[in-house]
Design an enzyme around this catalytic site. Structure first.
Site, PDB file in Angstrom:
ATOM      1  N   TYR A   4      48.578  33.335  56.312  1.00  0.00           N
ATOM      2  CA  TYR A   4      47.604  33.056  55.240  1.00  0.00           C
ATOM      3  C   TYR A   4      46.704  31.891  55.655  1.00  0.00           C
ATOM      4  O   TYR A   4      45.484  31.959  55.553  1.00  0.00           O
ATOM      5  CB  TYR A   4      48.368  32.724  53.959  1.00  0.00           C
ATOM      6  CG  TYR A   4      47.513  32.375  52.765  1.00  0.00           C
ATOM      7  CD1 TYR A   4      46.607  33.279  52.238  1.00  0.00           C
ATOM      8  CD2 TYR A   4      47.624  31.122  52.143  1.00  0.00           C
ATOM      9  CE1 TYR A   4      45.830  32.958  51.134  1.00  0.00           C
ATOM     10  CE2 TYR A   4      46.861  30.797  51.035  1.00  0.00           C
ATOM     11  CZ  TYR A   4      45.969  31.724  50.531  1.00  0.00           C
ATOM     12  OH  TYR A   4      45.201  31.397  49.429  1.00  0.00           O
ATOM     13  N   ILE A  49      41.943  33.709  39.387  1.00  0.00           N
ATOM     14  CA  ILE A  49      40.701  32.932  39.492  1.00  0.00           C
ATOM     15  C   ILE A  49      39.474  33.829  39.277  1.00  0.00           C
ATOM     16  O   ILE A  49      38.524  33.461  38.578  1.00  0.00           O
ATOM     17  CB  ILE A  49      40.642  32.218  40.878  1.00  0.00           C
ATOM     18  CG1 ILE A  49      41.755  31.170  40.974  1.00  0.00           C
ATOM     19  CG2 ILE A  49      39.282  31.580  41.105  1.00  0.00           C
ATOM     20  CD1 ILE A  49      41.891  30.515  42.346  1.00  0.00           C
ATOM     21  N   LYS A  99      42.618  31.798  56.324  1.00  0.00           N
ATOM     22  CA  LYS A  99      41.689  30.901  55.615  1.00  0.00           C
ATOM     23  C   LYS A  99      40.986  29.955  56.598  1.00  0.00           C
ATOM     24  O   LYS A  99      39.822  29.617  56.399  1.00  0.00           O
ATOM     25  CB  LYS A  99      42.434  30.113  54.522  1.00  0.00           C
ATOM     26  CG  LYS A  99      42.995  30.979  53.392  1.00  0.00           C
ATOM     27  CD  LYS A  99      41.906  31.655  52.567  1.00  0.00           C
ATOM     28  CE  LYS A  99      42.462  32.380  51.351  1.00  0.00           C
ATOM     29  NZ  LYS A  99      41.432  33.055  50.540  1.00  0.00           N
TER      30      LYS A  99
HETATM   31  N1  LIG Z   1      45.982  30.451  42.994  1.00  0.00           N
HETATM   32  C1  LIG Z   1      46.039  29.549  43.964  1.00  0.00           C
HETATM   33  O1  LIG Z   1      46.886  28.645  43.939  1.00  0.00           O
HETATM   34  C2  LIG Z   1      45.035  29.606  45.067  1.00  0.00           C
HETATM   35  C3  LIG Z   1      44.881  28.466  45.868  1.00  0.00           C
HETATM   36  C4  LIG Z   1      43.970  28.490  46.906  1.00  0.00           C
HETATM   37  C5  LIG Z   1      43.210  29.630  47.112  1.00  0.00           C
HETATM   38  N2  LIG Z   1      43.376  30.729  46.343  1.00  0.00           N
HETATM   39  C6  LIG Z   1      42.560  31.917  46.624  1.00  0.00           C
HETATM   40  O2  LIG Z   1      41.952  32.358  45.421  1.00  0.00           O
HETATM   41  C7  LIG Z   1      41.648  33.729  45.534  1.00  0.00           C
HETATM   42  C8  LIG Z   1      42.078  34.432  44.255  1.00  0.00           C
HETATM   43  O3  LIG Z   1      43.492  34.387  44.148  1.00  0.00           O
HETATM   44  P1  LIG Z   1      44.263  34.219  42.768  1.00  0.00           P
HETATM   45  O4  LIG Z   1      44.963  32.945  42.822  1.00  0.00           O
HETATM   46  O5  LIG Z   1      43.370  34.494  41.624  1.00  0.00           O
HETATM   47  O6  LIG Z   1      45.370  35.378  42.933  1.00  0.00           O
HETATM   48  P2  LIG Z   1      45.623  36.739  42.147  1.00  0.00           P
HETATM   49  O7  LIG Z   1      45.785  36.472  40.704  1.00  0.00           O
HETATM   50  O8  LIG Z   1      46.713  37.416  42.883  1.00  0.00           O
HETATM   51  O9  LIG Z   1      44.254  37.553  42.359  1.00  0.00           O
HETATM   52  C9  LIG Z   1      43.929  38.150  43.581  1.00  0.00           C
HETATM   53  C10 LIG Z   1      42.780  39.111  43.395  1.00  0.00           C
HETATM   54  O10 LIG Z   1      42.483  39.707  44.671  1.00  0.00           O
HETATM   55  C11 LIG Z   1      42.369  41.113  44.491  1.00  0.00           C
HETATM   56  N3  LIG Z   1      42.740  41.830  45.707  1.00  0.00           N
HETATM   57  C12 LIG Z   1      43.929  41.832  46.350  1.00  0.00           C
HETATM   58  N4  LIG Z   1      43.915  42.694  47.378  1.00  0.00           N
HETATM   59  C13 LIG Z   1      42.679  43.274  47.365  1.00  0.00           C
HETATM   60  C14 LIG Z   1      42.051  44.273  48.162  1.00  0.00           C
HETATM   61  N5  LIG Z   1      42.682  44.885  49.169  1.00  0.00           N
HETATM   62  N6  LIG Z   1      40.774  44.609  47.884  1.00  0.00           N
HETATM   63  C15 LIG Z   1      40.126  44.039  46.848  1.00  0.00           C
HETATM   64  N7  LIG Z   1      40.663  43.094  46.066  1.00  0.00           N
HETATM   65  C16 LIG Z   1      41.919  42.730  46.309  1.00  0.00           C
HETATM   66  C17 LIG Z   1      43.318  41.437  43.348  1.00  0.00           C
HETATM   67  O11 LIG Z   1      42.903  42.618  42.660  1.00  0.00           O
HETATM   68  P3  LIG Z   1      43.540  44.073  42.839  1.00  0.00           P
HETATM   69  O12 LIG Z   1      45.011  43.927  43.016  1.00  0.00           O
HETATM   70  O13 LIG Z   1      43.149  44.777  41.571  1.00  0.00           O
HETATM   71  O14 LIG Z   1      42.849  44.657  44.028  1.00  0.00           O
HETATM   72  C18 LIG Z   1      43.126  40.235  42.436  1.00  0.00           C
HETATM   73  O15 LIG Z   1      42.040  40.452  41.582  1.00  0.00           O
HETATM   74  C19 LIG Z   1      42.346  34.230  46.796  1.00  0.00           C
HETATM   75  O16 LIG Z   1      41.403  34.339  47.835  1.00  0.00           O
HETATM   76  C20 LIG Z   1      43.333  33.120  47.125  1.00  0.00           C
HETATM   77  O17 LIG Z   1      43.610  33.048  48.488  1.00  0.00           O
HETATM   78  C21 LIG Z   1      44.265  30.739  45.309  1.00  0.00           C
END
Ligand SMILES: NC(=O)c1ccc[n+]([C@@H]2O[C@H](COP(=O)([O-])OP(=O)(O)OC[C@H]3O[C@@H](n4cnc5c(N)ncnc54)[C@H](OP(=O)(O)O)[C@@H]3O)[C@@H](O)[C@H]2O)c1
Length: 336
Positions: free
Chosen positions: A202, A61, A206
């Site tokens: 998780y 995202i 949230k």
């Molecule tokens: N995809 C879904 O279905 C979904 C649904 C509801 C909410 N969300 C929320 O959307 C947000 C983005 O998730 P996503 O779906 O895009 O997942 P993703 O592809 O796994 O991306 C997660 C991002 O968070 C970063 N991250 C992880 N640990 C970190 C740390 N210690 N410090 C700084 N950055 C960190 C990662 O970058 P690095 O590894 O490079 O640090 C990556 O850029 C999250 O908050 C998630 O809870 C996602």
């Protein structure tokens, strides 16, 4: 009442309800957000030139946010831990948008290293002079049963998703109150509003974010130009499941995750930007049947409990059988 009025109402009310129902069947966001997407400000006009800091910009995202914001003409601060991935995203932003190299700052940041956040904020301010929008997006999910999950995993989830986000927010907020304007947008989740199996920690992290930002918003009523917004996506295509915490801190997720049934990342991000451009305080973004659940949790929790108990059982069964738990909503688990 005039007979004509009664007759008109007789036809118009059911018609209105039918249109409303049809809209709901095809809706992929709450009605406030969808309304804003139809008649509200366009992100391209409202976000052009603004300085936007995106965490978690190296993947999923956050990465898509970077591309769409770049196309809107926003100047960007891209943060996450992996600098090489952030540089890749920056290069792609420059390819797809009319921005110069100096319009994008790659600022590697670990949300867990809270003592570094003050220096990161200073670096961001030194570079751009101010920050208009912080998008707290970085985070990790969970795929494990409570009974099997180490307390260290719960600690890590709270440290990352909740405290890491709060820590960065507390660096940026004084700058915004001084300027009297700005937006802090936090990516929560559907499980920030309701519960879901395999995500106890998780979901707790949230829920904590929802409570924090809903309360913060009420403290900032003297600052009407500061927007505190939370985004609650349902399942969205990304690496979230692949990167999720499991029973133990360093144990990877074993099952592959099917992305087909999830919302395309580009659609989720477009709706987020519409919400930001229109100062929407809480955004529900999800395809059906997940959106229906948001509304049930809000307006008919007893029915929601009944439905989620049934679907939750399927999800746990799938997980125990080594299948993709997310498919519980769409396929019957194979018997193990
Ligand atoms: N995809 C879904 O279905 C979904 C649904 C509801 C909410 N969300 C929320 O959307 C947000 C983005 O998730 P996503 O779906 O895009 O997942 P993703 O592809 O796994 O991306 C997660 C991002 O968070 C970063 N991250 C992880 N640990 C970190 C740390 N210690 N410090 C700084 N950055 C960190 C990662 O970058 P690095 O590894 O490079 O640090 C990556 O850029 C999250 O908050 C998630 O809870 C996602």
């Amino acid at each position: 009442m005039d007979l004509c009025v009664v007759t008109a109402l007789w036809y118009l009310v059911p018609l209105y309800l039918l249109v409303y129902l049809l809209c709901f069947i095809f809706a992929d966001a709450d009605f406030t957000l969808l309304w804003a997407s139809l008649v509200g400000n366009r992100p391209e006009t409202k976000l052009k030139g603004l300085v936007v800091w995106v965490t978690g910009a190296s993947s999923g995202i956050g990465e898509e946010l970077a591309y769409q914001l770049a196309k809107c003409g926003s100047r960007l601060i891209l943060s996450a831990r992996r600098e090489d991935e952030l540089n890749r995203v920056k290069r792609k932003c420059l390819e797809c948008a009319n921005l110069q190299d100096e319009d994008i700052l790659v600022l590697p940041l670990d949300l867990l290293e809270r003592t570094s956040h003050e220096a990161k904020m200073k670096a961001a301010l030194e570079y751009f002079g101010h920050i208009d929008i912080l998008i707290n997006n970085g985070g990790r999910s969970q795929r494990s049963l409570c009974l099997e999950t180490s307390t260290d995993v719960y600690q890590a989830l709270m440290d990352l998703n909740f405290l890491g986000t709060v820590s960065l927010t507390k660096q940026v907020l004084p700058h915004m109150t001084q300027r009297g304007s700005g937006s802090i947008v936090t990516v929560s989740s559907v499980v920030g509003l309701a519960g879901a199996p395999l995500a106890t920690g998780y979901s707790a992290s949230k829920h904590a974010l929802q409570g924090f930002f809903n309360s913060l918003r009420t403290e900032l009523t003297d600052y009407p130009k500061i927007l505190i917004s939370t985004v609650c996506p349902g399942p969205v295509q990304s690496k979230i499941v692949h990167n999720a915490f499991t029973e133990e801190l360093n144990k990877p997720v074993a099952t592959a995750c099917n992305q087909e049934h999830k919302m395309p990342t580009s659609r989720c991000v477009r709706l987020m930007l519409v919400g930001i451009a229109n100062s929407v305080k809480e955004m529900w973004i999800a395809q059906q049947p997940f959106l229906l659940f948001y509304y049930m949790w809000q307006y008919a929790p007893t029915i929601a409990w009944f439905a989620t108990d049934i679907l939750g059982r399927k999800r746990v069964q799938n997980f125990k059988a080594g299948l993709d738990a997310d498919l519980a909503y769409f396929t019957k688990p194979k018997s193990s």
